[in-house]
Enzyme design. Structure first.
Site, PDB file in Angstrom:
ATOM      1  N   LYS A   1      25.419  -4.837  -3.311  1.00 15.21           N
ATOM      2  CA  LYS A   1      26.889  -4.898  -3.422  1.00 15.21           C
ATOM      3  C   LYS A   1      27.561  -4.321  -2.189  1.00 15.21           C
ATOM      4  CE  LYS A   1      26.777  -4.062  -8.421  1.00 15.21           C
ATOM      5  NZ  LYS A   1      27.209  -3.101  -9.462  1.00 15.21           N
TER       6      LYS A   1
ATOM      7  N   ARG B   1      11.469   3.596   3.196  1.00 14.84           N
ATOM      8  CA  ARG B   1      11.100   2.590   4.203  1.00 14.84           C
ATOM      9  C   ARG B   1      12.325   1.726   4.440  1.00 14.84           C
ATOM     10  NH1 ARG B   1       5.871  -1.187   4.323  1.00 14.84           N
ATOM     11  NH2 ARG B   1       5.075   0.822   4.993  1.00 14.84           N
TER      12      ARG B   1
ATOM     13  N   HIS C   1       5.684   5.863  11.510  1.00 17.59           N
ATOM     14  CA  HIS C   1       5.079   5.724  10.179  1.00 17.59           C
ATOM     15  C   HIS C   1       4.098   6.893  10.000  1.00 17.59           C
ATOM     16  CE1 HIS C   1       3.723   3.996   6.538  1.00 17.59           C
ATOM     17  NE2 HIS C   1       3.414   2.778   6.922  1.00 17.59           N
TER      18      HIS C   1
ATOM     19  N   ARG D   1       0.796  -1.214   0.000  1.00 21.53           N
ATOM     20  CA  ARG D   1       0.000   0.000   0.000  1.00 21.53           C
ATOM     21  C   ARG D   1       0.836   1.275   0.000  1.00 21.53           C
ATOM     22  NH1 ARG D   1      -2.767  -3.938   1.825  1.00 21.53           N
ATOM     23  NH2 ARG D   1      -0.837  -4.418   2.873  1.00 21.53           N
ATOM     24  N   THR D   2       1.834   1.328   0.860  1.00 13.30           N
ATOM     25  CA  THR D   2       2.569   2.589   1.008  1.00 13.30           C
ATOM     26  C   THR D   2       3.320   2.916  -0.287  1.00 13.30           C
ATOM     27  OG1 THR D   2       2.775   2.104   3.352  1.00 13.30           O
ATOM     28  CG2 THR D   2       4.182   3.837   2.485  1.00 13.30           C
TER      29      THR D   2
HETATM   30  C1  NCD Z   1       2.107  -1.265   8.145  1.00  9.70           C
HETATM   31  C2  NCD Z   1       3.608  -1.097   8.244  1.00  9.70           C
HETATM   32  O1  NCD Z   1       4.341  -1.331   7.260  1.00  9.70           O
HETATM   33  O2  NCD Z   1       4.042  -0.672   9.311  1.00  9.70           O
HETATM   34  N1  NCD Z   1       1.652  -1.416   6.827  1.00  9.70           N
HETATM   35  C3  NCD Z   1       1.357  -0.305   6.089  1.00  9.70           C
HETATM   36  O3  NCD Z   1       2.181   0.536   5.844  1.00  9.70           O
HETATM   37  N2  NCD Z   1       0.093  -0.160   5.680  1.00  9.70           N
HETATM   38  C4  NCD Z   1       1.537  -2.268   9.067  1.00  9.70           C
HETATM   39  C5  NCD Z   1       2.099  -3.656   9.105  1.00  9.70           C
HETATM   40  O4  NCD Z   1       2.966  -4.026   8.314  1.00  9.70           O
HETATM   41  O5  NCD Z   1       1.638  -4.420   9.952  1.00  9.70           O
END
Ligand code: NCD
Length: 308
Positions: A80, A101, A129, A52-53
């Site tokens: 590498k 991320r 997040h 999703r992100t």
């Molecule tokens: C979450 C995350 O990556 O922290 N997912 C997201 O971004 N929608 C929640 C999760 O992975 O449980």
């Protein structure tokens, strides 16, 4: 403007982003074409799994006429042995803004310190997040019309869950009351709870989900973060501990919202999907207009008052 934790935004700035996001919904849906970010490039730097992100950042940028670079570990020089610092030096020259991320807490701040372009934290280990928090706040306002005074239940892995770290902070600042439901081994970190209390937030802690359901306006379920456990046996002890199914909802408030950042494992039974309480798929869609608003803000582009 970097967004590393919710501390980077005042309440006023958060609300103004959410208002921009509301205006951008038709653009997010694809019914209005508005190339506000034409000629701009977003670098999507995902060193950890994401659906999703990553995809909502990408579609947000593309629907606003911008371009997206995608870096993944496979197929890049990260494999590498290139350091995050060195990688960021390239990104600084190739893109106008980056979403990152990373499995390590603090990595987004480290990346932000290494470059000049705005950095948006798309999840740093068990840290924060904040872009998820913005879409969560957007969704709560959509369903409840406000945040102040709501009873919000945060359920599941509060220790390793970065979504609830950022969200609890924001909800506390906006005047919601919080009930933190987790097994003892996965309680919200002490420093976050004391931070919430010091801002005057009404916070309760519990290990019992069913006893708090009736008085809740929002129930925010989370996945047990298996990948963060140092020991698989410890994960097995708590796996599947909180599950909601239709039978649990007989005496909840009529406007109660069930949310989940997703992916769900077994926290919410699919029998809930077709009920009025299910907000998690709308919530996932809301990632698009909120990330659009954030991309515009970080690139210094104003969202017009009237769209369409
Ligand atoms: C979450 C995350 O990556 O922290 N997912 C997201 O971004 N929608 C929640 C999760 O992975 O449980």
């Amino acid at each position: 403007m970097d967004l590393i934790t919710m501390n980077n935004l005042t309440n006023e700035e958060s609300i103004s982003l959410l208002e921009d996001a509301k205006k951008l919904v038709p653009v997010a849906e694809g019914s209005v074409h508005l190339p506000l970010l034409q000629g701009k490039v977003l670098a999507n730097l995902f060193f950890e799994n994401s659906t999703r992100t990553r995809l909502s950042f990408e579609t947000a940028m593309k629907r606003l006429g911008g371009e997206v670079l995608n870096l993944s570990e496979v197929g890049s020089s990260v494999k590498k042995g290139e350091t995050l610092y060195d990688t960021m030096q390239m990104i600084d020259g190739y893109a106008d803004v980056a979403a990152i991320r990373h499995p390590k807490q603090g990595a987004a701040q480290y990346a932000a310190d290494a470059v000049n372009i705005p950095i948006l934290n798309a999840g740093d280990g068990a840290g924060n997040h904040p872009t998820q928090t913005l879409l969560d706040l957007f969704t709560i306002r959509q369903g409840q019309g406000k945040i102040e005074g709501l009873n919000v239940l945060l359920v599941g892995d509060l220790r390793y869950g970065r979504t609830v770290h950022s969200l609890s902070h924001a909800l506390g600042r906006f005047g919601a009351s919080l009930t933190l439901v987790s097994p003892n081994s996965l309680k919200m970190p002490e420093e976050i709870v004391s931070d919430l209390k010091s801002m005057g937030c009404d916070v309760q802690e519990s290990d019992n989900l069913s006893s708090s359901l009736e008085s809740s306006d929002v129930v925010y379920m989370t996945r047990i973060q298996r990948e963060r456990f140092p020991d698989e046996a410890e994960y097995e002890k708590v796996a599947g501990i909180y599950k909601l199914s239709k039978e649990n909802l007989s005496s909840v408030r009529s406007g109660m919202m069930i949310m989940h950042p997703l992916p769900r494992v077994n926290e919410i039974h699919s029998s809930i999907d077709s009920t009025q309480y299910a907000w998690y798929f709308k919530q996932a869609f809301n990632g698009v207009p909120t990330r659009m608003a954030l991309l515009c803000r970080s690139l210094g582009v104003d969202v017009p008052e009237v769209i369409g």
